[in-house]
Design an enzyme around this catalytic site. Structure first.
Site, PDB file in Angstrom:
ATOM      1  N   HIS A  66     139.730 106.089   8.970  1.00  0.00           N
ATOM      2  CA  HIS A  66     140.074 106.647  10.285  1.00  0.00           C
ATOM      3  C   HIS A  66     139.230 105.995  11.364  1.00  0.00           C
ATOM      4  O   HIS A  66     138.298 105.243  11.061  1.00  0.00           O
ATOM      5  CB  HIS A  66     139.966 108.174  10.296  1.00  0.00           C
ATOM      6  CG  HIS A  66     138.579 108.725  10.163  1.00  0.00           C
ATOM      7  ND1 HIS A  66     137.816 108.589   9.040  1.00  0.00           N
ATOM      8  CD2 HIS A  66     137.809 109.432  11.051  1.00  0.00           C
ATOM      9  CE1 HIS A  66     136.652 109.184   9.214  1.00  0.00           C
ATOM     10  NE2 HIS A  66     136.609 109.700  10.429  1.00  0.00           N
ATOM     11  N   HIS A  68     137.039 106.905  13.749  1.00  0.00           N
ATOM     12  CA  HIS A  68     135.755 107.322  14.323  1.00  0.00           C
ATOM     13  C   HIS A  68     134.695 106.224  14.210  1.00  0.00           C
ATOM     14  O   HIS A  68     134.623 105.506  13.204  1.00  0.00           O
ATOM     15  CB  HIS A  68     135.258 108.612  13.654  1.00  0.00           C
ATOM     16  CG  HIS A  68     136.000 109.825  14.128  1.00  0.00           C
ATOM     17  ND1 HIS A  68     136.024 111.010  13.417  1.00  0.00           N
ATOM     18  CD2 HIS A  68     136.751 110.033  15.246  1.00  0.00           C
ATOM     19  CE1 HIS A  68     136.761 111.894  14.091  1.00  0.00           C
ATOM     20  NE2 HIS A  68     137.207 111.331  15.198  1.00  0.00           N
ATOM     21  N   ASP A  70     131.572 106.145  13.607  1.00  0.00           N
ATOM     22  CA  ASP A  70     130.635 106.109  12.476  1.00  0.00           C
ATOM     23  C   ASP A  70     131.305 105.568  11.204  1.00  0.00           C
ATOM     24  O   ASP A  70     130.654 105.451  10.169  1.00  0.00           O
ATOM     25  CB  ASP A  70     129.989 107.486  12.231  1.00  0.00           C
ATOM     26  CG  ASP A  70     130.982 108.569  11.872  1.00  0.00           C
ATOM     27  OD1 ASP A  70     132.035 108.661  12.526  1.00  0.00           O
ATOM     28  OD2 ASP A  70     130.716 109.328  10.918  1.00  0.00           O
ATOM     29  N   HIS A  71     132.597 105.227  11.288  1.00  0.00           N
ATOM     30  CA  HIS A  71     133.321 104.637  10.146  1.00  0.00           C
ATOM     31  C   HIS A  71     133.797 103.211  10.423  1.00  0.00           C
ATOM     32  O   HIS A  71     134.106 102.485   9.487  1.00  0.00           O
ATOM     33  CB  HIS A  71     134.509 105.530   9.745  1.00  0.00           C
ATOM     34  CG  HIS A  71     134.063 106.887   9.292  1.00  0.00           C
ATOM     35  ND1 HIS A  71     134.106 107.285   7.979  1.00  0.00           N
ATOM     36  CD2 HIS A  71     133.506 107.919   9.989  1.00  0.00           C
ATOM     37  CE1 HIS A  71     133.599 108.504   7.881  1.00  0.00           C
ATOM     38  NE2 HIS A  71     133.232 108.919   9.080  1.00  0.00           N
ATOM     39  N   HIS A 124     141.713 115.844  10.349  1.00  0.00           N
ATOM     40  CA  HIS A 124     140.446 115.463  10.988  1.00  0.00           C
ATOM     41  C   HIS A 124     140.763 114.530  12.160  1.00  0.00           C
ATOM     42  O   HIS A 124     140.303 114.742  13.283  1.00  0.00           O
ATOM     43  CB  HIS A 124     139.552 114.791   9.962  1.00  0.00           C
ATOM     44  CG  HIS A 124     138.251 114.272  10.484  1.00  0.00           C
ATOM     45  ND1 HIS A 124     137.242 115.100  10.928  1.00  0.00           N
ATOM     46  CD2 HIS A 124     137.791 112.999  10.648  1.00  0.00           C
ATOM     47  CE1 HIS A 124     136.220 114.350  11.333  1.00  0.00           C
ATOM     48  NE2 HIS A 124     136.525 113.080  11.172  1.00  0.00           N
ATOM     49  N   ASP A 145     136.617 111.435   6.041  1.00  0.00           N
ATOM     50  CA  ASP A 145     136.101 112.724   6.529  1.00  0.00           C
ATOM     51  C   ASP A 145     137.118 113.848   6.354  1.00  0.00           C
ATOM     52  O   ASP A 145     137.125 114.804   7.130  1.00  0.00           O
ATOM     53  CB  ASP A 145     135.729 112.625   8.016  1.00  0.00           C
ATOM     54  CG  ASP A 145     134.461 111.820   8.244  1.00  0.00           C
ATOM     55  OD1 ASP A 145     133.831 111.390   7.271  1.00  0.00           O
ATOM     56  OD2 ASP A 145     134.111 111.618   9.433  1.00  0.00           O
ATOM     57  N   HIS A 183     130.467 111.299   4.021  1.00  0.00           N
ATOM     58  CA  HIS A 183     129.169 111.834   4.450  1.00  0.00           C
ATOM     59  C   HIS A 183     128.474 112.593   3.321  1.00  0.00           C
ATOM     60  O   HIS A 183     129.132 113.166   2.457  1.00  0.00           O
ATOM     61  CB  HIS A 183     129.329 112.819   5.623  1.00  0.00           C
ATOM     62  CG  HIS A 183     129.726 112.175   6.909  1.00  0.00           C
ATOM     63  ND1 HIS A 183     128.808 111.795   7.872  1.00  0.00           N
ATOM     64  CD2 HIS A 183     130.939 111.846   7.406  1.00  0.00           C
ATOM     65  CE1 HIS A 183     129.444 111.266   8.912  1.00  0.00           C
ATOM     66  NE2 HIS A 183     130.752 111.278   8.653  1.00  0.00           N
TER      67      HIS A 183
HETATM   68 FE    FE Z   1     132.350 110.620   9.955  1.00  0.00          FE
HETATM   69 ZN    ZN Z   2     135.270 111.266  11.306  1.00  0.00          ZN
END
Ligand code: FE
Ligand code: ZN
Length: 272
Positions: A66, A68, A70-71, A124, A145, A183
């Site tokens: 996805h 985001h 942080d990915h 998400h 996530d 995570h």
């Molecule tokens: Fe994340």
């Molecule tokens: Zn995420």
């Protein structure tokens, strides 16, 4: 502990799949075989480049679940430095994506012995995808996530009904599938799960195991579908005790599994 209960096995790590820790609690999953490597959700480039160097690996592919940051934050630099190709969700805006994927598509890499199918799992994010398949003969799931060990992702771009349906798709995968989440949220999810189901022996057994792993500085992951079915409240909204606990917390009658799911998500959002 009541020995008459069946307690799920802890499957342990799969040789060839290891976590690269990033930020405070992200895992970038690294799959390697015979000097070749693939990573899933590289939020940062530096720790991936370091792992490639240390293990003398050539990065050929990057999979994204996805959009985001942080990915995907490390994707552009990794592509620049390694020339790796990128596969990611068709329905999301990504920094780089060579091959957009949606449900029914497949990713195969003969040299890595990797065969994965793509599932659409919105909730998400609106276009979130999962990769499920085999590495050699081991069933594996990369779920970003969406599904966490004893928890699930927050509903940033989807409804409880969508997330419930997405999680049900994952819950239907073979019980012995290793579950690689984005995570390390396991222990805090378990603290909440134990509040929902204080008398779930499988959850207590897993919590003790995960606490020990974390105290040794090891990841609590991978989980398994069997563990999630036995312990994760978000997959257990149809269990009478879980539904009752959610109704007690919400202080109202919950008339469908989706209402139970929505109340559980709300409960978790407010849990400290
Ligand atoms: Fe994340
Ligand atoms: Zn995420």
């Amino acid at each position: 502990m009541n020995k008459t209960h069946h307690l799920p096995d802890f499957l342990g790590p799969c040789p060839g799949i290891s976590p690269i820790p990033a930020f405070s609690d992200n895992y970038i999953w690294l799959i390697s075989k015979d000097g070749q490597a693939l990573v899933v959700d590289p939020g940062q480039a530096a720790p991936v480049l370091q792992a490639l160097k240390e293990q003398e690996l050539t990065l050929t592919s990057i999979l994204l679940t996805h959009h985001h940051a942080d990915h995907v934050g490390g994707v552009a630099e990794l592509v620049e430095q390694t020339g790796a190709k990128v596969w990611g969700p068709a329905g999301e805006v990504l920094p780089v994506c060579d091959t957009p994927l949606s449900e029914g598509d497949t990713f195969e890499d003969a040299q890595l012995q990797l065969k994965l199918s793509v599932f659409d799992i919105p909730g998400h994010t609106a276009g979130h995808i999962a990769f499920y398949g085999t590495f050699g003969s081991t069933p594996i799931l990369f779920c970003g996530d969406t599904l966490f060990a004893a928890g699930c992702g927050r509903l940033f771009e989807g409804t409880p009904a969508q997330m419930d349906e997405s999680l049900a798709k994952l819950a239907n995968l073979p019980a012995n599938s290793r579950v690689y989440c984005g995570h390390e949220y396991t222990l805090s999810n378990m603290r909440w799960a134990c509040t929902v189901e204080p008398n779930n022996p499988a959850l207590q057994h897993w919590q003790a195991h995960a606490s020990e792993q974390r105290s040794l500085g090891q990841p609590s992951l991978p989980s398994s579908i069997e563990l999630e079915l036995a312990c994760n409240p978000f997959l257990r909204a149809r269990q009478p005790l879980v539904a009752q606990a959610a109704a007690n917390w919400a202080q109202r009658e919950l008339t469908s599994p989706v209402e139970v799911f929505a109340a559980l998500r709300e409960w978790k959002n407010n849990f400290r």
